[in-house]
Design a protein around this motif. Sequence first.
Motif, PDB file in Angstrom:
ATOM      1  N   ARG A   1       0.839  -1.198   0.000  1.00  0.00           N
ATOM      2  CA  ARG A   1       0.000   0.000   0.000  1.00  0.00           C
ATOM      3  C   ARG A   1       0.873   1.247   0.000  1.00  0.00           C
ATOM      4  O   ARG A   1       1.911   1.295   0.647  1.00  0.00           O
ATOM      5  CB  ARG A   1      -0.923   0.003   1.222  1.00  0.00           C
TER       6      ARG A   1
ATOM      7  N   SER B   1      -5.519  -7.838  -2.063  1.00  0.00           N
ATOM      8  CA  SER B   1      -6.575  -7.697  -3.076  1.00  0.00           C
ATOM      9  C   SER B   1      -6.043  -8.027  -4.462  1.00  0.00           C
ATOM     10  O   SER B   1      -6.764  -8.585  -5.299  1.00  0.00           O
ATOM     11  CB  SER B   1      -7.161  -6.284  -3.051  1.00  0.00           C
TER      12      SER B   1
ATOM     13  N   ARG C   1      -7.473 -11.041  -6.821  1.00  0.00           N
ATOM     14  CA  ARG C   1      -7.886 -10.779  -8.207  1.00  0.00           C
ATOM     15  C   ARG C   1      -7.160 -11.716  -9.171  1.00  0.00           C
ATOM     16  O   ARG C   1      -7.755 -12.224 -10.129  1.00  0.00           O
ATOM     17  CB  ARG C   1      -7.619  -9.322  -8.562  1.00  0.00           C
TER      18      ARG C   1
ATOM     19  N   ASP D   1      -5.419   2.897  -7.483  1.00  0.00           N
ATOM     20  CA  ASP D   1      -6.666   2.217  -7.126  1.00  0.00           C
ATOM     21  C   ASP D   1      -7.309   1.580  -8.348  1.00  0.00           C
ATOM     22  O   ASP D   1      -8.527   1.600  -8.510  1.00  0.00           O
ATOM     23  CB  ASP D   1      -7.628   3.214  -6.462  1.00  0.00           C
ATOM     24  N   TRP D   2      -6.477   0.988  -9.218  1.00  0.00           N
ATOM     25  CA  TRP D   2      -6.976   0.394 -10.445  1.00  0.00           C
ATOM     26  C   TRP D   2      -7.891  -0.778 -10.134  1.00  0.00           C
ATOM     27  O   TRP D   2      -7.515  -1.737  -9.475  1.00  0.00           O
ATOM     28  CB  TRP D   2      -5.803  -0.061 -11.313  1.00  0.00           C
ATOM     29  N   ARG D   3      -9.135  -0.685 -10.577  1.00  0.00           N
ATOM     30  CA  ARG D   3     -10.148  -1.714 -10.384  1.00  0.00           C
ATOM     31  C   ARG D   3     -10.259  -2.173  -8.931  1.00  0.00           C
ATOM     32  O   ARG D   3     -10.438  -3.350  -8.638  1.00  0.00           O
ATOM     33  CB  ARG D   3      -9.864  -2.909 -11.299  1.00  0.00           C
ATOM     34  N   GLY D   4     -10.148  -1.216  -8.036  1.00  0.00           N
ATOM     35  CA  GLY D   4     -10.336  -1.500  -6.621  1.00  0.00           C
ATOM     36  C   GLY D   4      -9.155  -2.140  -5.929  1.00  0.00           C
ATOM     37  O   GLY D   4      -9.260  -2.521  -4.755  1.00  0.00           O
ATOM     38  N   LEU D   5      -8.015  -2.245  -6.586  1.00  0.00           N
ATOM     39  CA  LEU D   5      -6.833  -2.820  -5.953  1.00  0.00           C
ATOM     40  C   LEU D   5      -6.323  -1.859  -4.886  1.00  0.00           C
ATOM     41  O   LEU D   5      -6.016  -0.704  -5.177  1.00  0.00           O
ATOM     42  CB  LEU D   5      -5.742  -3.076  -6.983  1.00  0.00           C
ATOM     43  N   ASP D   6      -6.246  -2.345  -3.641  1.00  0.00           N
ATOM     44  CA  ASP D   6      -5.794  -1.467  -2.562  1.00  0.00           C
ATOM     45  C   ASP D   6      -4.634  -2.046  -1.770  1.00  0.00           C
ATOM     46  O   ASP D   6      -4.242  -1.502  -0.736  1.00  0.00           O
ATOM     47  CB  ASP D   6      -6.955  -1.137  -1.618  1.00  0.00           C
TER      48      ASP D   6
END
Length: 342
Positions: free
Chosen positions: A144, A317, A321, A308-313
């Motif tokens: 992160r 995550s 994915r 925060d590409w496609r909800g990647l946090d």
Amino acid sequence: MSCRAVLICPGRGTYNKSELGYLARHHAGAPLLGAFDDMRRGAGQAPLTELDSASRFDPQTHVTGDNASPLIYACALLDRQALAEDIELVAVTGNSLGWYSALAAAGAVTPKGGFEIVGTMGRLMHERGAGGQIVYPCTGPDWRPDPARRAGLMRILQEIDGQDGILRLSIDLGGMLVLAGDDAGLAVFTEAVPQIDGRFPMRLPHHAAFHTDLMAPIAEAGRAALPRSLFRQPSLPMIDGRGAIWWPGGTDLAALHAYTLGAQVTQTYDFARAVRHAAREFAPDMFIIAGPGTTLGGSVAQSLITCDWRGLDGKASFQDRQEEAPLLVSMGDPAQREIAAG
């Protein structure tokens, strides 16, 4: 059903002991490889197939710029040609040396023209390169973003540069910073930061102070040796080390020549920004990293997390994915290669 993908070409440090034989395993008998070997013989250099088929990996041979750069270029470009027919490339980018491979992968130079560029620049770096590079993480194990940590590292860099030695940001890899400078600057930084995992700060062997003004003489020599006529309109969009996009039919070839053998050599290469811009501008289904090696995967994932590409946090995550439907495929990984290769 076709898959829209962005191709990413790797840089130096990706052809290592485990990659020995990569060309033989995946591209034996490729006509283009024979052409590259002929060019090497004509220049009095060992053919790539000879280097790739050596009985053992020798860092003094395989890691130097005059050999490593052409090996990596050949692996990446032949991997690009090996992509499955249902993969639609929408853009190409690369990390550092990977910019030269990206030029050829996008059609902005011919395969032989790209090989001439990478061979010339690799030889110049080997013969005249000054200084070195260090890798150091700017995020934690969760991948992160940590703005405070990054800012602290940049403050240390700025305090060292010009006072205790030369130290610059060479490459932004998202979760990792590649710093470059002279031996004094690198040594002071190594003492100033905590050791992490017994690995970092990591000095990169046979690397000069790439992407800093210490490389200005090499950039000048490259411009003198490599004519503008090598370049042509790309057939695919290319994202460079500033995040700028070069479009088919709209590329100023004089500017492309000047950037490739100028700012690309002497200024910070922002690979993380290139990945972010590729994601936002082209919204691909998948990012494909050409071989050799698999070390660039973490940097691509970390760069996607920063936007925060496609909800990647974070790392968790991203891994979730990947298990559902791979967003990132490394052709240097035998299991993942099957997803991308025809």
